[in-house]
Each structure stands twice: as structure tokens, then as C-alpha cells.
Design an enzyme around this catalytic site. Structure first.
Site, PDB file in Angstrom:
ATOM      1  N   LYS A  78     -25.916 -22.145 -19.069  1.00 57.86           N
ATOM      2  CA  LYS A  78     -25.273 -22.885 -20.141  1.00 57.86           C
ATOM      3  C   LYS A  78     -26.217 -23.537 -21.145  1.00 57.86           C
ATOM      4  CE  LYS A  78     -20.787 -23.495 -19.577  1.00 57.86           C
ATOM      5  NZ  LYS A  78     -19.884 -23.630 -20.662  1.00 57.86           N
TER       6      LYS A  78
ATOM      7  N   HIS B 108      -6.990 -17.437 -40.827  1.00 57.01           N
ATOM      8  CA  HIS B 108      -6.338 -17.468 -39.498  1.00 57.01           C
ATOM      9  C   HIS B 108      -7.329 -17.120 -38.384  1.00 57.01           C
ATOM     10  CE1 HIS B 108      -2.505 -17.267 -41.787  1.00 57.01           C
ATOM     11  NE2 HIS B 108      -3.196 -16.423 -42.535  1.00 57.01           N
TER      12      HIS B 108
ATOM     13  N   GLU C 285     -20.001 -30.961 -30.975  1.00 57.05           N
ATOM     14  CA  GLU C 285     -18.806 -31.419 -30.241  1.00 57.05           C
ATOM     15  C   GLU C 285     -18.617 -32.922 -30.393  1.00 57.05           C
ATOM     16  OE1 GLU C 285     -18.082 -28.717 -26.372  1.00 57.05           O
ATOM     17  OE2 GLU C 285     -20.076 -29.571 -26.482  1.00 57.05           O
TER      18      GLU C 285
ATOM     19  N   SER D  85     -25.945 -27.379 -18.266  1.00 56.57           N
ATOM     20  CA  SER D  85     -24.918 -27.746 -17.299  1.00 56.57           C
ATOM     21  C   SER D  85     -25.598 -28.023 -15.970  1.00 56.57           C
ATOM     22  CB  SER D  85     -23.916 -26.600 -17.151  1.00 56.57           C
ATOM     23  OG  SER D  85     -23.284 -26.657 -15.891  1.00 56.57           O
TER      24      SER D  85
END
Ligand code: ARG
Length: 458
Positions: A285, A158, A292, A279
């Protein structure tokens, strides 16, 4: 214009230009040129050997086809939409080049068995490549496991701290998944590796062809046993996309973990700069674009599976033009899977493991609570009672903002008289990990056993 079509005989009107564009597959099936030529060479040789066409025509055909192959590979072949697909582009060019002999090539054959052959030949080679990429990925996971053999991390259920595990054990979990993906690909290969040529349009052919000789030339161990089935099923392609979907699901789960692990909250791993981007506005970033995108591309592959299943679901036997829609999802799946595997293998190899953050997190969140319960069981308590007692000790820690390791013996004994001094050694992260000494467990010696097995190819 009907005249330049290889099937123009029964037509009096030219094909509508947009219909031509709409029905053509040349834009995407030109990638089958090599297989198409290879299949035609084998077919022509068989026709000659069986005395169906003259040997001198076979020689001209083979010579002509080799020339076309070179032309295509040199980028000097003009593919024409009005010739619809790769099969007719090549055949028409052949006849243009060598005349009469070229027009004999299609004897005893149909585009229906021809296209089925081309796809099988193509997919066969691609599966070999996918398997090689899977082996690369498995190797880079094993390398990480070996390099970080004793690094501990929290194991989750979980996404909550569950029990401490070895990072190497976590890597080996993926090794097992990718080994099964490899086995699925190898199994799929067997069903792809069957020669469909000789089925003709659907019913076989009136010419005395030798299918086994064609199979031998093209390295197929067997030939299909029903002409209708040979030209009308694409289950082998569906099977490949289905195995690919499962493989991508595994890559996507791993992507998700890498994304979480590289957040500033976790800091378990550092992906190398080459696999991330920045970024345009936020200077701090470093985004995990590669995992992804792999996670995102998993959606395409599932989509391809649905597309092909749906194309096929209500087609009457045998060939239907709907089946031309098999190629784009198949090709896209091949490209996506190969690209994802390749980039993943490299990214995993270069990934840096943050031993300190993983180690710190491994002991947090009461991750050794099960060990405490097991300790009480060894002292004679039934497991359910032990579970209850440890649950209370966790509640006590939560209330007092402590970790289990921080409890004194006196505090432990509030929850059970069975606790004594040896509790402290029993609940270190290391002890917890090494106590899980079963086949497939996270104890270091068991993980080493499994790495060894994998390295031995088991
Ligand atoms: N381009 C076609 C395909 O990919 C080749 C087979 C065409 N056969 C036919 N009878 N129209 O499916």
C-alpha cells in the site's frame, strides 16, 4: 472574585468558577494579542493627540504595551481565565504595570469595537497569506502544465471516457478555479479593510475622538459609517469563510481526482512518497493521505460556514455574547485553508505524470467518436444523422470487441457512404485534441496561449 474584574464595580458576588471558564475566550482569542496591542497603541496615540488623555500617559501606555508584547512573544505572559479575554488580559496587565495611566486607555472605546477591530486586523493579514499560498499553488499547476504540455489523457464526463484532452489543459482548468478563488479573497479583503473603532459599545462616544487618525495609523483606507453596524456584524468573516468553502471545494475535487488517478486501475500519476503513507498490514500500500485529508477537511470548513451563519442568524442589534463564537470557526478556517493550500502546492509540484497510462487511456472508450461525427458533418451530413451513424459504429465495435481505430474502411462504410481514407488520420488522439482549436479549447496552441496569459498575470 468581582474585585479583580475590570467590570467589577456593580457586582457584589464573585463569578461562579465554571461560569468563568464557560464564558472565557482567552484560550482561543489570545492569538489576537498582536492586533489588540497594535489597535490600543493607535487608540492611545489618538487620545493623546486629541487632548483626551495627557501625553505622558500615552507614552507610558505605549511603552507598557510594547513591554507586554515582548513578554507574550517570549512566552512569559500568564493568561488568566478570570480576565476572560485577550482585551482584558492585556489591559489589566497594563494597569498593573503602569498604574493610573493604564486605566485611561479604555476611554472612548468598548470591547465591542475593540474586538471588531482586532478581528479585522487579523483577517486582513491572513487574507494576504491565503492569496500568497494560492499564487504558489497556481504556479505549481502551471509548472506541471508546462512540463507536460503535450501529454494526452482522457477527458471524462460522468467519469466515462468522453474526449481526449491535454493533461496541461486539465491542470489549467484548476488554475482558472484558483484564480477566481484569489479574486474572491481580494474582493473580501476590501470589505474587511474598514476601521470599526470609534463605534464604542454601540452608539459612538461622547469624546472628541479622531477616527480617521486611527485609521491612518492602522492602514485602513476608510472607517465604518454606522456604529451599530460596526460592532454587530461579522459578515466580513462569513464572506471569508464562504470564499474559503468554495476554495476548499475546488481543492477537494482535485483531491478526488488525484486519489482516483493514483489507483492501480488508473495509474495516471504518482504522488511522491513524502505525501503518502503505508498500511500496517498490507505491504503493497501507498495511500494518498494528503488529498484524502484535504477532501475531509473541506467538511470542516463548510461546517465553520454553517456555524457562523447560524450564530448570527437571529441576533438583535447590536453586540451579543453569542458573537464570541465567531472566532473558533474563523481561526480554524484560516488554519485549514492555509495548510491545505501549502501542502497541495508542494504535492502538485512533486507529482509525477505517467505519460504512457494516460496516453493509452486517452484513446480508449471510443473517445474519438465525436471526431468521427464531426468528420461526417464536414462531409455534408447534418450533425444528428452523423451522431446516429457513429452511434451504430460504436455499437458494432462493442459487439466485436474493437476500438474505432481498428475499423477498416469497408467497415466504416457500413455506417455511411461518406467515409473515405482520410478518416484514419482524423481520429487519432492527437488529431482529436488539436482539432479543438477554439479559445479555451484543448488544442496545444490554445493551451500554450492560456499558459502565457497566466504567466503574464492575466
Ligand atoms: N471576548 C468578547 C468577544 O469575543 C469581546 C467582546 C466582549 N464584549 C462584551 N460586551 N462582553 O466577543
Amino acid at each position: 472574585m468581582s474585585q479583580d474584574k475590570l467590570w467589577g464595580g456593580r457586582f457584589t458576588q464573585p463569578t461562579d468558577t465554571f461560569v468563568e471558564e464557560f464564558t472565557a475566550s482567552i484560550d482561543f482569542d489570545k492569538r489576537l494579542y498582536h492586533q489588540d496591542i497594535r489597535g490600543s497603541v493607535a487608540h492611545a496615540r489618538m487620545l493623546g493627540r486629541q487632548g483626551i488623555i495627557p501625553q505622558e500617559d500615552v507614552d507610558k501606555i505605549v511603552h507598557g504595551l510594547v513591554g507586554i508584547l515582548q513578554q507574550i512573544e517570549a512566552g512569559q505572559f500568564d493568561f488568566s481565565i478570570s480576565l476572560e479575554d485577550i482585551h482584558m488580559n492585556i489591559e489589566a496587565r497594563l494597569s498593573q504595570k503602569i498604574g493610573e495611566a493604564g486605566k485611561r486607555l479604555h476611554t472612548g472605546r468598548s470591547r465591542n469595537d475593540q474586538v471588531a477591530l482586532d478581528i479585522r486586523l487579523y483577517l486582513r493579514d491572513e487574507i494576504v497569506e491565503v492569496v500568497a499560498y494560492l499564487e504558489m499553488l497556481i504556479d505549481s499547476l502551471l509548472e506541471q502544465a508546462e512540463k507536460n504540455i503535450e501529454v494526452v489523457m482522457p477527458g471524462f464526463t460522468h467519469l466515462q471516457s468522453a474526449q481526449p484532452i491535454l493533461f496541461s489543459h486539465h491542470m489549467l482548468a484548476y488554475v482558472e478555479m484558483f484564480k477566481r478563488d484569489k479574486a474572491r479573497m481580494e474582493d473580501c479583503f476590501k470589505r474587511v479593510n474598514v476601521l470599526p473603532l470609534g463605534a464604542g459599545a454601540l452608539a459612538g462616544t461622547t469624546f472628541p475622538i479622531d477616527r480617521e487618525y486611527v485609521a491612518e495609523q492602522l492602514d485602513f483606507p476608510t472607517v465604518t459609517r454606522n456604529s451599530l453596524d460596526s460592532v454587530s456584524d461579522r459578515d466580513f468573516a462569513i464572506e471569508f469563510i464562504s470564499a474559503s468553502s468554495i476554495l476548499m471545494m475546488h481543492l477537494s475535487r482535485m483531491s478526488e481526482e488525484l486519489i482516483i488517478w493514483s489507483t492501480s486501475a488508473f495509474r495516471f500519476v504518482d504522488l511522491s512518497d513524502g505525501f503518502c503513507t503505508g498500511s500496517s498490514i498490507m505491504p503493497q500500500k501507498k495511500n494518498p493521505d494528503v488529498p484524502e485529508l484535504v477532501r475531509g477537511k473541506t467538511g470542516r470548513v463548510y461546517g465553520n460556514l454553517m456555524a457562523l451563519l447560524t450564530v448570527m442568524k437571529a441576533l438583535p442589534l447590536a453586540y451579543n455574547k453569542d458573537m464570541q463564537e465567531d472566532k473558533e470557526p474563523l481561526f480554524d478556517t484560516i488554519d485549514t485553508v492555509k495548510g491545505s493550500l501549502k501542502i497541495f502546492a508542494d504535492m502538485i509540484r512533486e507529482m509525477r505524470v505517467n505519460v504512457a497510462s494516460m496516453g493509452r487511456a486517452a484513446g480508449q472508450g471510443f473517445s474519438t467518436a465525436t471526431d468521427v461525427a464531426d468528420y461526417l458533418v464536414r462531409k455534408g451530413l447534418p450533425f444528428r444523422d452523423a451522431h446516429e451513424a457513429v452511434g451504430k459504429s460504436v455499437a458494432y465495435c462493442v459487439e466485436n470487441e474493437m476500438e474505432l481505430e481498428e475499423l477498416s474502411l469497408a467497415e466504416w462504410q457500413l455506417f455511411s457512404p461518406h467515409f473515405s481514407d482520410d478518416i484514419f488520420a482524423a481520429i487519432t488522439v492527437q488529431a482529436s485534441v488539436n482539432a479543438r482549436n477554439v479559445i479555451g479549447g484543448t488544442a496545444r496552441s490554445r493551451v500554450e496561449d492560456e499558459i502565457r496569459r497566466c504567466r503574464e498575470g492575466k
